[in-house]
Design a protein around this motif. Structure first.
Motif, PDB file in Angstrom:
ATOM      1  N   SER A  81     -11.647  -0.881   3.641  1.00  0.00           N
ATOM      2  CA  SER A  81     -11.370  -1.387   4.876  1.00  0.00           C
ATOM      3  C   SER A  81     -10.539  -0.311   5.823  1.00  0.00           C
ATOM      4  O   SER A  81     -10.734  -0.124   6.922  1.00  0.00           O
ATOM      5  CB  SER A  81     -10.383  -2.438   4.943  1.00  0.00           C
ATOM      6  N   TRP A  82      -9.443   0.436   5.154  1.00  0.00           N
ATOM      7  CA  TRP A  82      -8.900   1.300   5.795  1.00  0.00           C
ATOM      8  C   TRP A  82      -9.945   2.528   6.213  1.00  0.00           C
ATOM      9  O   TRP A  82      -9.546   2.905   7.539  1.00  0.00           O
ATOM     10  CB  TRP A  82      -7.650   2.094   5.088  1.00  0.00           C
ATOM     11  N   GLN A 117      -9.068  -5.644  -5.270  1.00  0.00           N
ATOM     12  CA  GLN A 117      -8.555  -5.518  -3.752  1.00  0.00           C
ATOM     13  C   GLN A 117      -8.067  -4.144  -3.503  1.00  0.00           C
ATOM     14  O   GLN A 117      -8.138  -3.766  -2.341  1.00  0.00           O
ATOM     15  CB  GLN A 117      -7.272  -6.426  -4.087  1.00  0.00           C
ATOM     16  N   THR A 118      -7.600  -3.398  -4.368  1.00  0.00           N
ATOM     17  CA  THR A 118      -7.146  -1.976  -4.000  1.00  0.00           C
ATOM     18  C   THR A 118      -8.607  -1.338  -3.537  1.00  0.00           C
ATOM     19  O   THR A 118      -8.201  -0.510  -2.876  1.00  0.00           O
ATOM     20  CB  THR A 118      -6.786  -1.130  -5.454  1.00  0.00           C
ATOM     21  N   ALA A 119      -9.494  -1.154  -3.960  1.00  0.00           N
ATOM     22  CA  ALA A 119     -10.744  -0.950  -3.644  1.00  0.00           C
ATOM     23  C   ALA A 119     -11.130  -1.380  -2.401  1.00  0.00           C
ATOM     24  O   ALA A 119     -11.620  -0.636  -1.426  1.00  0.00           O
ATOM     25  CB  ALA A 119     -11.962  -0.945  -4.512  1.00  0.00           C
ATOM     26  N   ILE A 155       0.902  -1.121   0.184  1.00  0.00           N
ATOM     27  CA  ILE A 155      -0.085   0.063   0.048  1.00  0.00           C
ATOM     28  C   ILE A 155       1.167   1.290  -0.098  1.00  0.00           C
ATOM     29  O   ILE A 155       1.882   1.464   1.009  1.00  0.00           O
ATOM     30  CB  ILE A 155      -1.092   0.071   1.225  1.00  0.00           C
ATOM     31  N   ILE A 156       0.775   2.193  -1.100  1.00  0.00           N
ATOM     32  CA  ILE A 156       1.517   3.176  -1.190  1.00  0.00           C
ATOM     33  C   ILE A 156       0.945   4.373  -0.334  1.00  0.00           C
ATOM     34  O   ILE A 156       1.634   4.864   0.498  1.00  0.00           O
ATOM     35  CB  ILE A 156       2.007   3.553  -2.647  1.00  0.00           C
ATOM     36  N   ASP A 167      -6.643   6.783   1.424  1.00  0.00           N
ATOM     37  CA  ASP A 167      -7.429   7.827   2.388  1.00  0.00           C
ATOM     38  C   ASP A 167      -8.883   7.146   2.227  1.00  0.00           C
ATOM     39  O   ASP A 167      -9.098   6.181   1.489  1.00  0.00           O
ATOM     40  CB  ASP A 167      -7.043   9.246   2.136  1.00  0.00           C
ATOM     41  N   GLU A 168      -9.907   8.170   2.393  1.00  0.00           N
ATOM     42  CA  GLU A 168     -11.264   7.700   2.617  1.00  0.00           C
ATOM     43  C   GLU A 168     -11.882   7.742   1.232  1.00  0.00           C
ATOM     44  O   GLU A 168     -12.751   7.050   0.709  1.00  0.00           O
ATOM     45  CB  GLU A 168     -12.165   8.839   3.291  1.00  0.00           C
ATOM     46  N   GLU A 169     -11.014   8.323   0.178  1.00  0.00           N
ATOM     47  CA  GLU A 169     -11.620   8.624  -1.184  1.00  0.00           C
ATOM     48  C   GLU A 169     -10.907   7.314  -2.180  1.00  0.00           C
ATOM     49  O   GLU A 169     -11.515   7.125  -3.080  1.00  0.00           O
ATOM     50  CB  GLU A 169     -11.706   9.617  -1.673  1.00  0.00           C
ATOM     51  N   ARG A 170      -9.631   6.910  -2.052  1.00  0.00           N
ATOM     52  CA  ARG A 170      -8.860   6.292  -2.777  1.00  0.00           C
ATOM     53  C   ARG A 170      -7.535   5.588  -2.267  1.00  0.00           C
ATOM     54  O   ARG A 170      -7.302   5.865  -1.028  1.00  0.00           O
ATOM     55  CB  ARG A 170      -8.550   7.283  -4.036  1.00  0.00           C
ATOM     56  N   ALA A 171      -7.074   4.719  -3.070  1.00  0.00           N
ATOM     57  CA  ALA A 171      -5.869   4.070  -2.551  1.00  0.00           C
ATOM     58  C   ALA A 171      -4.987   3.965  -3.749  1.00  0.00           C
ATOM     59  O   ALA A 171      -5.247   3.594  -4.898  1.00  0.00           O
ATOM     60  CB  ALA A 171      -6.321   2.491  -2.027  1.00  0.00           C
TER      61      ALA A 171
END
Length: 76
Positions: free
Chosen positions: A68-69, A61-63, A24-25, A28-32
């Motif tokens: 989850s974060w 998986q990125t979403a 994970i680079i 935040d609440e809107e993107r990864a």
């Protein structure tokens, strides 16, 4: 975006061949933003190309990491 304080394994249930995200680079609440390296362990990898379905799973998986974060941040 901020640096992720959690590992991929803390945010996703995927293990073994189905865990496609290596790192994970930022998140935040809107993107990864994640990093992945294609290996022989990836499903549908023939040594040269990866089936597009695997790339869709990588996006999912990125979403999932972003979702989850965000849930973990609200629980704090």
């Amino acid at each position: 975006m901020s640096r992720a304080e959690m590992s991929v394994e803390e945010l996703l249930p995927h293990r073994g061949r189905m865990k496609l995200v290596d790192e994970i680079i930022e998140v935040d609440e809107e993107r990864a933003l994640t990093r992945s390296t294609v290996t022989d362990l990836w499903p549908f990898f023939d040594g040269k190309t990866v089936n597009a379905l695997v790339l869709i799973e990588l996006v999912a998986q990125t979403a999932g990491i972003s979702n989850s974060w965000g849930g973990n941040q609200k629980a704090r």
